[in-house]
Design an enzyme around this catalytic site. Structure first.
Site, PDB file in Angstrom:
ATOM      1  N   GLU A 114      56.873  20.847 133.519  1.00  0.00           N
ATOM      2  CA  GLU A 114      56.068  21.321 132.401  1.00  0.00           C
ATOM      3  C   GLU A 114      55.972  20.242 131.331  1.00  0.00           C
ATOM      4  OE1 GLU A 114      56.993  26.082 132.900  1.00  0.00           O
ATOM      5  OE2 GLU A 114      57.989  24.990 131.291  1.00  0.00           O
ATOM      6  N   ASP A 215      63.211  41.448 113.532  1.00  0.00           N
ATOM      7  CA  ASP A 215      64.163  42.407 112.978  1.00  0.00           C
ATOM      8  C   ASP A 215      65.547  41.797 112.751  1.00  0.00           C
ATOM      9  OD1 ASP A 215      62.102  44.268 113.277  1.00  0.00           O
ATOM     10  OD2 ASP A 215      62.782  44.821 115.272  1.00  0.00           O
ATOM     11  N   HIS A 236      51.747  28.313 121.402  1.00  0.00           N
ATOM     12  CA  HIS A 236      51.515  27.925 122.795  1.00  0.00           C
ATOM     13  C   HIS A 236      50.068  27.471 122.911  1.00  0.00           C
ATOM     14  CE1 HIS A 236      51.282  27.891 127.133  1.00  0.00           C
ATOM     15  NE2 HIS A 236      52.584  28.072 127.187  1.00  0.00           N
ATOM     16  N   ARG A 282      54.248  20.825 123.469  1.00  0.00           N
ATOM     17  CA  ARG A 282      53.353  21.900 123.042  1.00  0.00           C
ATOM     18  C   ARG A 282      52.733  21.668 121.664  1.00  0.00           C
ATOM     19  NH1 ARG A 282      56.830  27.142 125.198  1.00  0.00           N
ATOM     20  NH2 ARG A 282      56.298  26.863 127.395  1.00  0.00           N
ATOM     21  N   HIS A 343      53.778  31.561 119.710  1.00  0.00           N
ATOM     22  CA  HIS A 343      54.547  31.794 120.928  1.00  0.00           C
ATOM     23  C   HIS A 343      56.056  31.910 120.696  1.00  0.00           C
ATOM     24  CE1 HIS A 343      55.315  31.809 125.187  1.00  0.00           C
ATOM     25  NE2 HIS A 343      55.990  30.684 125.157  1.00  0.00           N
ATOM     26  N   GLU A 367      66.247  33.743 120.662  1.00  0.00           N
ATOM     27  CA  GLU A 367      65.203  33.357 119.709  1.00  0.00           C
ATOM     28  C   GLU A 367      65.518  33.808 118.286  1.00  0.00           C
ATOM     29  OE1 GLU A 367      60.295  33.521 119.370  1.00  0.00           O
ATOM     30  OE2 GLU A 367      61.318  34.476 121.061  1.00  0.00           O
ATOM     31  N   ARG A 378      60.262  23.328 120.304  1.00  0.00           N
ATOM     32  CA  ARG A 378      61.017  23.672 121.518  1.00  0.00           C
ATOM     33  C   ARG A 378      60.394  23.038 122.758  1.00  0.00           C
ATOM     34  NH1 ARG A 378      60.511  27.559 125.505  1.00  0.00           N
ATOM     35  NH2 ARG A 378      58.881  28.726 124.420  1.00  0.00           N
TER      36      ARG A 378
END
Length: 526
Positions: A114, A215, A236, A282, A343, A367, A378
Site C-alpha cells: 500500500e 466518545d 483517505h 495518504r 478516515h 484510534e 498514519r
C-alpha cells in the site's frame, strides 16, 4: 450497579482483543454502542502491516512509518510496535482468522503493498480484512463465560475520584445509557479501557461508521486526561463518489496493485505531485486530489484498475468489485469515481507504552489513543497493528499490578431533569457542526477559517451544555456533546501549529518548521 474486574468501552479490534486476553484471568464487561460488529475495525479493507517476509526488515517498516509520520512519530514507540507485529499476527492466525493464502509464498499467505510502504507486508483477507478478523474474534467473545457483552449501551461519562469528591486521581468505572430502554446504568470496575475509535463523524464526509463520535476522547478530556495531535485528521484519498454509496472506501491496496489516478479526460496527475505517484502516503495523495478537483472544478477524480483481469479483481477485491457493480460501475472496464473523505484520527488521548493515561486505572487503546506511532500522518494498515500491540501491552500491565477493591458508586442522578420538549435543536446543531468543520477545518486550512469554526463551536457548546443540564440524556445528545468537544480540540490544536506538516496544511504557514513537537492540550480540570 454492575461490577467487573475490567470494563472495556468499545468493540473494535482493540476491544475484542482485550476482552479475550483478559477473560482468561478475570471477569470482563464490554459495552458497545450498537451491535458487536458495528465499528470502524469491521470496515477495514486493506489489511494489517507487519514484517512477515524474508524480503522485508524491521528497519524498513520502521523507516516507512517514520517517513509517513513526517517527523512527529515517536521512534521508540514505532520500534516497539513494529517489533511486536509478527507475534500479533501469529495470534490472529491461531484464533482462526482466514487470511488470504498464497502457496508460492514461504509463509503461505499473500502480502500486498500500500501507499508509503517500501515492501509487500500487508497481510489481508481479500479486501474485507477487518470484517474477517472481527467476525472470528466476536464469535469467541460471545461464547466466553467470563465476558459480559452489553450491546446498545452508550457511555455517558467516566466515574473518577474527582467527580466523587475524593482526593485521588483514579477511574472507578462509567455511566452508560441503555439506548433501548433509556436507563442509565452504573458500572464499577477496577480498570477501565477506552477503545471507542476516532471522531470522523465530526466531518460531513467520512469513511467512518456512525459510531465514530469521539466518545472516548471527550470522556477522557472531561476526566482530566491530556490529548495530543488532534489537528492531524487523515483524509483517505479514495472514497467512492456515488449518491448511493455512503462512506464506501476504495482500499489503498487498489493503488498498491497498480491502480492509476486520472482526471475525467484520462490524464494521469499523481507523478506531477510526488515521485512516488499513486504510492505516496495518504496525506500527499489526498492533497493532490483536492488540488486537482479545485483547479479543474471537479466533483471527483477517477481511479483506474481496469487493466487488471476480471479474475484478478474478483480474487483480490471481491467486495469492491461487487459493490461497484451493484451501482453500475464495472471496474474491469471503467475507472472508479473517488473523492477524499475523513478516515482516521491520528491524535487522541495521551497513553504510554502500557496504554496508561493520565488518570489512574484508565487506559486508552487504538484510534482513541495518541500512542506516538502515527505522528503527523498514519502509514496505511498500521492502525489494526496498533490495536493488537497496545491491547497486549494493556493486558500485561493490568494483570501485573495488585488488584484494588471495587467501590460502591452512586446511581445516575436524574432528579433535576425533564424530557426534552423538542429534538430539532440536536439535529440542527449536528448538521451545522459537520458542515462547518468540513468547510473550515478540512484538507487545506487558514487561520481565518479556523477562527470562524472556533466561534461557532463555542455557540454550539453553550446550547448543548444547557440541553445536557436540563433534559434526560439520549444517544443523539450524548454523541453531539462529544463531537462538539472533539471539534474544539481539533481546532485548538490546528491553531497552535504554526507550520504545515503531514495531514495539517495551512495556507498561513505553508512550510515545515525545524524540530517539530507534538501538540499537547491540557484540560483546565488538571
Amino acid at each position: 450497579m454492575l461490577r467487573f474486574d475490567t470494563l472495556i468501552i468499545g468493540s473494535g479490534l482493540a476491544g475484542l482483543t482485550l476482552a479475550l486476553k483478559l477473560a482468561e484471568h478475570q471477569k470482563v464487561g464490554l459495552i458497545t454502542k450498537k451491535s458487536l460488529l458495528d465499528g470502524a475495525s469491521s470496515r477495514a479493507q486493506g489489511g494489517i502491516a507487519a514484517v512477515l517476509s524474508s524480503e522485508d526488515t524491521l528497519d524498513a517498516h520502521i523507516q516507512d512509518t517514520l517517513t509517513a509520520g513526517a517527523g512527529l512519530c515517536d521512534e521508540a514507540v514505532t520500534r516497539y510496535v513494529v517489533e511486536h507485529g509478527k507475534a500479533a499476527i501469529d495470534w490472529l492466525i491461531d484464533q482462526g482468522v482466514p487470511f488470504t493464502r498464497d502457496n508460492s509464498s514461504l509463509m503461505g499467505y499473500h502480502l500486498t503493498r500500500e501507499g508509503g510502504h517500501s515492501r509487500r507486508r500487508i497481510i489481508h483477507a481479500a479486501d474485507a480484512t477487518g470484517h474477517a478478523v472481527q467476525e472470528t474474534l466476536a464469535a469467541k467473545v460471545l461464547s466466553h463465560p467470563n465476558i459480559t457483552v452489553l450491546e446498545h449501551h452508550l457511555s455517558v461519562d467516566l466515574i473518577t475520584g474527582r467527580k466523587l469528591g475524593l482526593a485521588d486521581n483514579r477511574c472507578y468505572g462509567a455511566y452508560a445509557l441503555n439506548s433501548l430502554s433509556g436507563e442509565v446504568v452504573t458500572i464499577a470496575a477496577r480498570d477501565t479501557i477506552l477503545a471507542t475509535g476516532g471522531s470522523g463523524k465530526v466531518y460531513l464526509y467520512t469513511t467512518n461508521p456512525d459510531t465514530a463520535t469521539g466518545d472516548g476522547i471527550a470522556m477522557a478530556w472531561r476526566a482530566g486526561c491530556r490529548v495530543a495531535n488532534m489537528e492531524f485528521i487523515q483524509f483517505h484519498p479514495t472514497c467512492l463518489y456515488h449518491p448511493h454509496a455512503k462512506s464506501f472506501l476504495i482500499s489503498e491496496a487498489v493503488r498498491g496493485e497498480g491502480g492509476i489516478l486520472k482526471l475525467p479526460d484520462g490524464t494521469r496527475f499523481m507523478p506531477h505531485h510526488d515521485e512516488r505517484a499513486e504510492l505516496a502516503p495518504r496525506d500527499v495523495v489526498a492533497r493532490a486530489i483536492d488540488f486537482e478537483m479545485k483547479k479543474h472544478g471537479l466533483d471527483c477524480v477517477y481511479l483506474d484498475i481496469s487493466h487488471q483481469s476480471i479474475e484478478f479483481l474478483e480474487e483480490h477485491f471481491p467486495t469492491i468489485y461487487s459493490r461497484c457493480l451493484s451501482l453500475g460501475i464495472n471496474i474491469s472496464k471503467e475507472p472508479i469515481p473517488v473523492v477524499p473523505a475523513v478516515h482516521f484520527t491520528c491524535g487522541g488521548v495521551m497513553a504510554d507504552l502500557n496504554a496508561r493515561t493520565d488518570v489512574d486505572n484508565l487506559y486508552a487503546v487504538g484510534e482513541t489513543a495518541y500512542s506516538g506511532l502515527h505522528g503527523a500522518n498514519r502509514l496505511a494498515s498500521n492502525s489494526l497493528l496498533e490495536c493488537l500491540v497496545f491491547a497486549n501491552a494493556a493486558v500485561r500491565d493490568i494483570l501485573d499490578k495488585p488488584q484494588q477493591a471495587l467501590r460502591e458508586l452512586p446511581a445516575w442522578d436524574e432528579s433535576r431533569v425533564t424530557d426534552a420538549d423538542e429534538q430539532i435543536v440536536i439535529s440542527h446543531n449536528w448538521a451545522e457542526l459537520r458542515h462547518f468543520m468540513w468547510n473550515y477545518v478540512g484538507i487545506v486550512r487558514t487561520n481565518k477559517r479556523l477562527q470562524r469554526a472556533q466561534h461557532r463551536i463555542q455557540l454550539l457548546q453553550d446550547e448543548i451544555d444547557e440541553f445536557y443540564a436540563n433534559f434526560h440524556v439520549n444517544p443523539d445528545l450524548l454523541e453531539l456533546r462529544n463531537l462538539v468537544l472533539n471539534a474544539e480540540l481539533i481546532v485548538q490544536s490546528a491553531l497552535a501549529r504554526h507550520e504545515s506538516r503531514g495531514l495539517h496544511f495551512s495556507k498561513d504557514y505553508p512550510t515545515a518548521q525545524p524540530n517539530p513537537q507534538p501538540t499537547i492540550l491540557t484540560p483546565r480540570t488538571r
